[in-house]
Design an enzyme around this catalytic site. Structure first.
Site, PDB file in Angstrom:
ATOM      1  N   CYS A 136      -4.797   2.509  -3.710  1.00  0.00           N
ATOM      2  CA  CYS A 136      -3.584   3.005  -3.024  1.00  0.00           C
ATOM      3  C   CYS A 136      -2.428   2.025  -3.191  1.00  0.00           C
ATOM      4  CB  CYS A 136      -3.835   3.263  -1.538  1.00  0.00           C
ATOM      5  SG  CYS A 136      -4.977   4.583  -1.216  1.00  0.00           S
TER       6      CYS A 136
ATOM      7  N   ASP B  61       2.833  -4.289   8.015  1.00  0.00           N
ATOM      8  CA  ASP B  61       1.623  -3.501   7.813  1.00  0.00           C
ATOM      9  C   ASP B  61       0.454  -4.473   7.981  1.00  0.00           C
ATOM     10  OD1 ASP B  61      -0.670  -2.437   6.720  1.00  0.00           O
ATOM     11  OD2 ASP B  61       0.306  -1.614   4.932  1.00  0.00           O
TER      12      ASP B  61
ATOM     13  N   HIS C  25       0.865  -1.180   0.000  1.00  0.00           N
ATOM     14  CA  HIS C  25       0.000   0.000   0.000  1.00  0.00           C
ATOM     15  C   HIS C  25       0.904   1.233   0.000  1.00  0.00           C
ATOM     16  CE1 HIS C  25      -2.805   2.938   1.840  1.00  0.00           C
ATOM     17  NE2 HIS C  25      -3.793   2.106   1.580  1.00  0.00           N
TER      18      HIS C  25
ATOM     19  N   LYS D 210     -10.422  -0.150   9.984  1.00  0.00           N
ATOM     20  CA  LYS D 210     -10.494  -1.410   9.229  1.00  0.00           C
ATOM     21  C   LYS D 210     -10.971  -2.560  10.114  1.00  0.00           C
ATOM     22  CE  LYS D 210      -8.265   0.330   5.470  1.00  0.00           C
ATOM     23  NZ  LYS D 210      -6.931   0.125   4.904  1.00  0.00           N
TER      24      LYS D 210
ATOM     25  N   GLN E 174      -4.755  -4.954   6.983  1.00  0.00           N
ATOM     26  CA  GLN E 174      -5.752  -5.883   6.438  1.00  0.00           C
ATOM     27  C   GLN E 174      -5.819  -7.208   7.189  1.00  0.00           C
ATOM     28  OE1 GLN E 174      -8.085  -5.302   4.334  1.00  0.00           O
ATOM     29  NE2 GLN E 174      -7.390  -3.258   3.778  1.00  0.00           N
TER      30      GLN E 174
HETATM   31  C1  PLP Z   1      -5.876   0.872   4.704  1.00  0.00           C
HETATM   32  C2  PLP Z   1      -4.498   0.379   4.594  1.00  0.00           C
HETATM   33  C3  PLP Z   1      -3.414   1.179   4.980  1.00  0.00           C
HETATM   34  C4  PLP Z   1      -3.560   2.587   5.456  1.00  0.00           C
HETATM   35  O1  PLP Z   1      -4.311   2.677   6.589  1.00  0.00           O
HETATM   36  P1  PLP Z   1      -4.827   4.087   7.123  1.00  0.00           P
HETATM   37  O2  PLP Z   1      -5.898   3.720   8.051  1.00  0.00           O
HETATM   38  O3  PLP Z   1      -5.336   4.828   5.915  1.00  0.00           O
HETATM   39  O4  PLP Z   1      -3.674   4.764   7.751  1.00  0.00           O
HETATM   40  C5  PLP Z   1      -2.157   0.637   4.890  1.00  0.00           C
HETATM   41  N1  PLP Z   1      -1.954  -0.605   4.437  1.00  0.00           N
HETATM   42  C6  PLP Z   1      -2.960  -1.400   4.068  1.00  0.00           C
HETATM   43  C7  PLP Z   1      -2.671  -2.790   3.597  1.00  0.00           C
HETATM   44  C8  PLP Z   1      -4.267  -0.935   4.131  1.00  0.00           C
HETATM   45  O5  PLP Z   1      -5.269  -1.715   3.742  1.00  0.00           O
END
Ligand code: PLP
Length: 431
Positions: free
Chosen positions: A389, A225, A143, A251, A228
């Site tokens: 993104c 990260d 992302h 999320k 998800q």
């Molecule tokens: C949504 C997302 C982000 C960013 O998260 P924010 O809540 O916008 O800071 C980063 N990585 C992944 C895989 C995402 O799905």
């Protein structure tokens, strides 16, 4: 805290023991007020939880309770309301600690979300360690929020990015990731490896334990990260062994503007503050300021108190439902969606990883993804259209955009059928 619709979670050691019928999705849906609405006169079919998820009553009520009854600043006041606010805020930190499997709640820093958590690590951990010629290793699956903060810190320090490639199914080529770490010309140069647990664009689940182990063999710190993974699968940062793990509240069915960074205590102890201000100090004079202990050292200013309380309620909600049961439910939805969509002539699914979360990215011959999204909206079906993104992921497949249906704990098999039916209508309309 908690929820009335508890279906006891399966023990973590025996995944999949719950029969399908034990997961009462209609009862779960009744907890999410937003799902009951109609869109353009049709029942809402919400298939964009990878962008942001809807909120259950438990979260809405926890946030309202704070605003209506306990609204006071944290860590300051001596009066009862302030004590209640502080207790709820720190209780939420403990909930997040349990949710991610951290050893101590002092290893949980509240942030605005995954993006801020990654920027914090880039500036407070990576920046002091990077020199010209050094590198940060990421993957082609990331992302933008796991790319741009590293580019910024590389510009600031003269370091550069290394990117592990993807294969045709949208999986990181792990052998190549390992080869880059082992490459003698990178020896001692890579200071951090940062990679997603699950791709938001394709649903690919990375073998994070293996990637962390590979990085650590070469003395490289790791950031995951987890934006998800948090809503879709159980995990434990201790078992994974990573140094940092980032999640976003919105999320995982919590409000926007809140998230959390897990960081090993030894790192937080050695990292300089990210932001300066109130809340993060022990004492301030014009000559010298001493900082509070972690995690408060990294939470300058009045935090998003109601958001943190909402996040605590959200992860408690997920834990009560049972994260294995949620993952099993979503696996059924993914199998059904993949089968139903693959059967549609002219439809291509992008991202065919062996190990995949409930995300289906697709294109239709002769129809722009934005037109798919707009038409489906008319049917009450919310899907995402765009680059999600993750432009480098799109570039990998030579695509500008895809349409993406992403599923969550409240979606149903009937909604999968509605999606397939909606896509057939798109084809009729545009043929
Ligand atoms: C949504 C997302 C982000 C960013 O998260 P924010 O809540 O916008 O800071 C980063 N990585 C992944 C895989 C995402 O799905």
């Amino acid at each position: 805290m908690g929820t009335s619709l508890t279906t006891d979670s399966a023990p973590a050691s025996s995944p999949g023991v719950l029969p399908a019928t034990a997961y009462d999705v209609e009862r779960i849906r009744a907890e999410f007020p937003a799902l009951a609405q109609e869109i353009h006169g049709k029942p809402l079919v919400y298939l964009d939880s990878a962008a942001t998820a809807q909120k259950p009553r438990a979260v809405l009520d926890a946030v309202a309770r704070f605003n209506e009854r306990d609204c006071a600043n944290v860590h300051r006041g001596v009066y009862l309301m302030a004590a209640r606010a502080t207790a709820s805020y720190e209780e939420a930190r403990k909930s997040v600690q349990r949710f991610v499997g951290a050893e101590s709640s002092s290893e949980i820093v509240f942030t605005r979300g995954t993006t801020e958590a990654i920027n914090l690590v880039a500036q407070s951990f990576a920046r002091p360690r990077l020199a010209p010629g050094d590198a940060v290793l990421i993957t082609g699956l990331e992302h933008h929020s796991n790319i741009v903060p590293w580019q910024l810190v590389c510009e600031q320090t003269g370091a550069h990015l290394l990117v592990a490639p993807l294969d045709g199914r949208g999986q990181v080529v792990i052998e190549e990731f390992e080869r880059m770490l082992a490459d003698p010309s990178n020896s001692g140069r890579i200071k951090l490896a940062a990679f997603s647990h699950i791709s938001n664009a394709l649903g690919t689940i990375n073998p994070v334990e293996r990637m962390v182990a590979a990085a650590h063999r070469h003395g490289v710190a790791t950031l995951i990260d987890g934006a998800q993974a948090a809503p879709h699968m159980p995990f434990d940062v201790g078992a994974i062994g990573c140094d940092f793990y980032a999640i976003s509240g919105h999320k995982v069915f919590a409000p926007t503007g809140i998230g959390a960074l897990y960081a090993k205590g030894k790192h937080l102890a050695s990292m300089p503050p990210y932001h300066g201000g109130g809340e993060m100090i022990r004492s301030v004079t014009f000559e010298k300021t001493t900082y509070a202990e972690p995690p408060h050292k990294f939470e300058a200013g009045t935090p998003n108190i109601s958001g943190a309380i909402g996040l605590g309620a959200a992860v408690e909600y997920m834990m009560a439902l049972g994260r294995e049961a949620i993952a099993a439910h979503e696996a059924r939805l993914l199998a059904k969606a993949t089968e139903a969509l693959a059967a549609i002539p002219g439809l291509d699914i992008w991202g065919r990883a062996e190990n995949k979360a409930a995300v289906v990215s697709f294109t239709l011959d002769g129809v722009h993804p934005h037109d798919i999204g707009t038409f489906l909206d008319g049917e009450g079906i919310a899907v995402r259209a765009g680059h999600h993104c993750a432009q480098p992921v799109m570039d990998h497949f030579n695509l500008a955009a895809t349409a993406r249906a992403s599923f969550a704990l409240y979606n149903t098999e009937a909604e999968v059928e509605a999606l397939a039916e909606g896509i057939r209508k798109v084809q009729e309309f545009f043929s």
